[in-house]
Write a protein that holds these residues in place. Structure first.
Motif, PDB file in Angstrom:
ATOM      1  N   CYS A 262     100.125 145.574   8.425  1.00  0.00           N
ATOM      2  CA  CYS A 262      99.517 146.212   7.242  1.00  0.00           C
ATOM      3  C   CYS A 262     100.267 147.449   6.757  1.00  0.00           C
ATOM      4  O   CYS A 262     100.079 147.855   5.602  1.00  0.00           O
ATOM      5  CB  CYS A 262      98.068 146.588   7.554  1.00  0.00           C
ATOM      6  N   GLY A 263     101.059 148.055   7.615  1.00  0.00           N
ATOM      7  CA  GLY A 263     101.823 149.227   7.193  1.00  0.00           C
ATOM      8  C   GLY A 263     100.934 150.327   6.636  1.00  0.00           C
ATOM      9  O   GLY A 263      99.883 150.643   7.185  1.00  0.00           O
ATOM     10  N   GLU A 264     101.355 150.876   5.506  1.00  0.00           N
ATOM     11  CA  GLU A 264     100.631 151.996   4.900  1.00  0.00           C
ATOM     12  C   GLU A 264      99.407 151.543   4.101  1.00  0.00           C
ATOM     13  O   GLU A 264      98.657 152.374   3.586  1.00  0.00           O
ATOM     14  CB  GLU A 264     101.565 152.788   3.986  1.00  0.00           C
ATOM     15  N   ARG A 265      99.187 150.254   3.999  1.00  0.00           N
ATOM     16  CA  ARG A 265      98.042 149.772   3.213  1.00  0.00           C
ATOM     17  C   ARG A 265      96.712 150.020   3.909  1.00  0.00           C
ATOM     18  O   ARG A 265      95.663 150.030   3.271  1.00  0.00           O
ATOM     19  CB  ARG A 265      98.190 148.272   2.940  1.00  0.00           C
ATOM     20  N   LEU A 266      96.727 150.203   5.229  1.00  0.00           N
ATOM     21  CA  LEU A 266      95.472 150.275   5.984  1.00  0.00           C
ATOM     22  C   LEU A 266      95.641 151.249   7.141  1.00  0.00           C
ATOM     23  O   LEU A 266      96.588 151.139   7.920  1.00  0.00           O
ATOM     24  CB  LEU A 266      95.128 148.886   6.530  1.00  0.00           C
ATOM     25  N   ASP A 267      94.733 152.210   7.256  1.00  0.00           N
ATOM     26  CA  ASP A 267      94.738 153.116   8.406  1.00  0.00           C
ATOM     27  C   ASP A 267      94.045 152.433   9.591  1.00  0.00           C
ATOM     28  O   ASP A 267      93.029 151.759   9.417  1.00  0.00           O
ATOM     29  CB  ASP A 267      94.007 154.413   8.073  1.00  0.00           C
TER      30      ASP A 267
ATOM     31  N   MET B 289      87.698 139.580  14.687  1.00  0.00           N
ATOM     32  CA  MET B 289      88.447 139.490  13.425  1.00  0.00           C
ATOM     33  C   MET B 289      89.939 139.609  13.739  1.00  0.00           C
ATOM     34  O   MET B 289      90.395 140.659  14.207  1.00  0.00           O
ATOM     35  CB  MET B 289      87.999 140.596  12.460  1.00  0.00           C
ATOM     36  N   LEU B 290      90.677 138.568  13.487  1.00  0.00           N
ATOM     37  CA  LEU B 290      92.068 138.489  13.890  1.00  0.00           C
ATOM     38  C   LEU B 290      92.981 139.280  12.947  1.00  0.00           C
ATOM     39  O   LEU B 290      92.653 139.508  11.775  1.00  0.00           O
ATOM     40  CB  LEU B 290      92.503 137.026  13.956  1.00  0.00           C
ATOM     41  N   PRO B 291      94.146 139.710  13.451  1.00  0.00           N
ATOM     42  CA  PRO B 291      95.049 140.520  12.631  1.00  0.00           C
ATOM     43  C   PRO B 291      95.440 139.885  11.307  1.00  0.00           C
ATOM     44  O   PRO B 291      95.602 140.594  10.303  1.00  0.00           O
ATOM     45  CB  PRO B 291      96.266 140.701  13.551  1.00  0.00           C
ATOM     46  N   GLU B 292      95.582 138.563  11.271  1.00  0.00           N
ATOM     47  CA  GLU B 292      95.958 137.927  10.005  1.00  0.00           C
ATOM     48  C   GLU B 292      94.841 138.058   8.951  1.00  0.00           C
ATOM     49  O   GLU B 292      95.108 138.156   7.754  1.00  0.00           O
ATOM     50  CB  GLU B 292      96.330 136.459  10.208  1.00  0.00           C
TER      51      GLU B 292
ATOM     52  N   ARG C 268      95.000 140.182   5.288  1.00  0.00           N
ATOM     53  CA  ARG C 268      94.526 139.708   3.979  1.00  0.00           C
ATOM     54  C   ARG C 268      93.614 140.747   3.337  1.00  0.00           C
ATOM     55  O   ARG C 268      93.717 141.032   2.135  1.00  0.00           O
ATOM     56  CB  ARG C 268      93.757 138.398   4.133  1.00  0.00           C
ATOM     57  N   LEU C 269      92.731 141.332   4.134  1.00  0.00           N
ATOM     58  CA  LEU C 269      91.769 142.297   3.598  1.00  0.00           C
ATOM     59  C   LEU C 269      92.424 143.613   3.196  1.00  0.00           C
ATOM     60  O   LEU C 269      91.890 144.353   2.363  1.00  0.00           O
ATOM     61  CB  LEU C 269      90.655 142.549   4.619  1.00  0.00           C
ATOM     62  N   ALA C 270      93.587 143.898   3.752  1.00  0.00           N
ATOM     63  CA  ALA C 270      94.293 145.134   3.403  1.00  0.00           C
ATOM     64  C   ALA C 270      94.699 145.158   1.937  1.00  0.00           C
ATOM     65  O   ALA C 270      94.989 146.227   1.383  1.00  0.00           O
ATOM     66  CB  ALA C 270      95.522 145.309   4.293  1.00  0.00           C
ATOM     67  N   ASP C 271      94.712 144.002   1.288  1.00  0.00           N
ATOM     68  CA  ASP C 271      95.047 143.944  -0.136  1.00  0.00           C
ATOM     69  C   ASP C 271      93.861 144.254  -1.045  1.00  0.00           C
ATOM     70  O   ASP C 271      94.024 144.383  -2.258  1.00  0.00           O
ATOM     71  CB  ASP C 271      95.597 142.557  -0.486  1.00  0.00           C
ATOM     72  N   VAL C 272      92.658 144.360  -0.472  1.00  0.00           N
ATOM     73  CA  VAL C 272      91.475 144.724  -1.262  1.00  0.00           C
ATOM     74  C   VAL C 272      91.515 146.240  -1.451  1.00  0.00           C
ATOM     75  O   VAL C 272      91.534 146.993  -0.470  1.00  0.00           O
ATOM     76  CB  VAL C 272      90.176 144.283  -0.554  1.00  0.00           C
TER      77      VAL C 272
END
Length: 291
Positions: free
Chosen positions: A177-182, A143-146, A150-154
């Motif tokens: 992804c910054g703070e959106r995803l650990d 699963m690639l970073p891009e 996209r999934l970090a917005d879910v």
């Protein structure tokens, strides 16, 4: 949401392959007493591929019950069928798990769009915090970073266990992804480096047998104490390697048996650790003060 050293818990079994609940409870208490920061129940190290659906749900629920709220429990609910993964994730939620860990679909080799739609469907179907899990060496699917971005917005996708193997991959995901995803690592050998670079923890095989050291190392790395984290990790480095001398979880189950915590049960097609590796693993356990 979750931090530190989280153990990818083995599923203890009797010699005939049946579940060993007494040993499971021993392991849960061992980790709580040792300071482990979270338990992943029935992840891939827990032989999820060879537990049937009822066993899978049962073990997740029992780990929650045995933990009694003293430690976060994450249910391993990934599958190569989206509908099966939804069922397992719903089971984890109903059983009281704090989150679910979902490995990428194995064998199918979906496209990046397929991976996005797979995880989005599960997250929308089950309102439980969910952690992605990328381990291409085991699944033949990267699963690639891009796609992760996209999934970090879910909203209820809260993290990723990245086991592609390089710190650079984890750093790219953190940057995107910054703070959106650990971001957690699934590679014990680079856990210290990845946490010092900004990762939030490790979902660990080594923590099965050296939970206190892994907890202390993660604690030091997360507070930015590179010297102390390095000192502790030096004690663990032999284990990081030797626990993969044969296919996981073969070595770690043998090590736990050697420590007197579980019996020798493992399900085919996994077989017990070859005798030629026993002394090598025994010495690594002694170095980490696990024996």
């Amino acid at each position: 949401m979750f931090r530190g050293s989280m153990v990818a818990l083995v599923t203890p079994m009797h010699e005939d392959g049946s579940l060993d609940e007494a040993a499971l409870e021993r392991l849960v208490e061992f980790h709580i007493d040792s300071g482990t920061d979270g338990i992943v129940a029935v992840g891939t190290t827990g032989e999820s591929a060879t537990l049937d659906y009822e066993e899978h749900c049962y073990v997740m629920r029992r780990v929650v019950e045995m933990s009694r709220g003293r430690i976060p429990v994450i249910g391993g609910t990934g599958a190569n069928s989206t509908w099966e993964a939804i069922k397992l994730t719903r089971c984890a939620m109903e059983g009281g798990c704090d989150a679910a860990l979902l490995v990428t679909p194995y064998y199918n080799k979906p496209t990046q769009e397929g991976l996005y739609q797979h995880y989005k469907a599960i997250a929308e179907a089950v309102p439980l915090p969910q952690i992605l899990y990328n381990v291409p060496g085991r699944t033949a699917c990267d699963m690639l970073p891009e796609t992760v971005e996209r999934l970090a917005d879910v909203p209820n996708i809260v993290g990723i266990k990245e086991a592609q193997g390089t710190v650079q991959r984890a750093e790219e995901i953190m940057e995107r992804c910054g703070e959106r995803l650990d971001v957690y690592t699934g590679e014990d050998a680079n856990a210290r480096e990845m946490m010092l670079a900004g990762g939030k923890g490790v979902i660990s095989v080594t923590a099965n047998v050296a939970p206190r050291l892994m907890h202390l190392m993660a604690e030091a790395a997360l507070r930015g104490d590179a010297e102390e984290a390095g000192r502790l990790d030096a004690q663990l480095s032999a284990l990081h390697k030797v626990l993969f001398i044969e296919t996981n979880p073969i070595p770690v189950k043998w090590a736990l048996q050697e420590m007197g915590l579980i019996g020798g049960g493992i399900r085919l097609p996994m077989t017990p650790l070859s005798e030629q590796h026993h002394e090598t693993l025994r010495q690594a356990l002694k170095l980490a003060e696990a024996l």
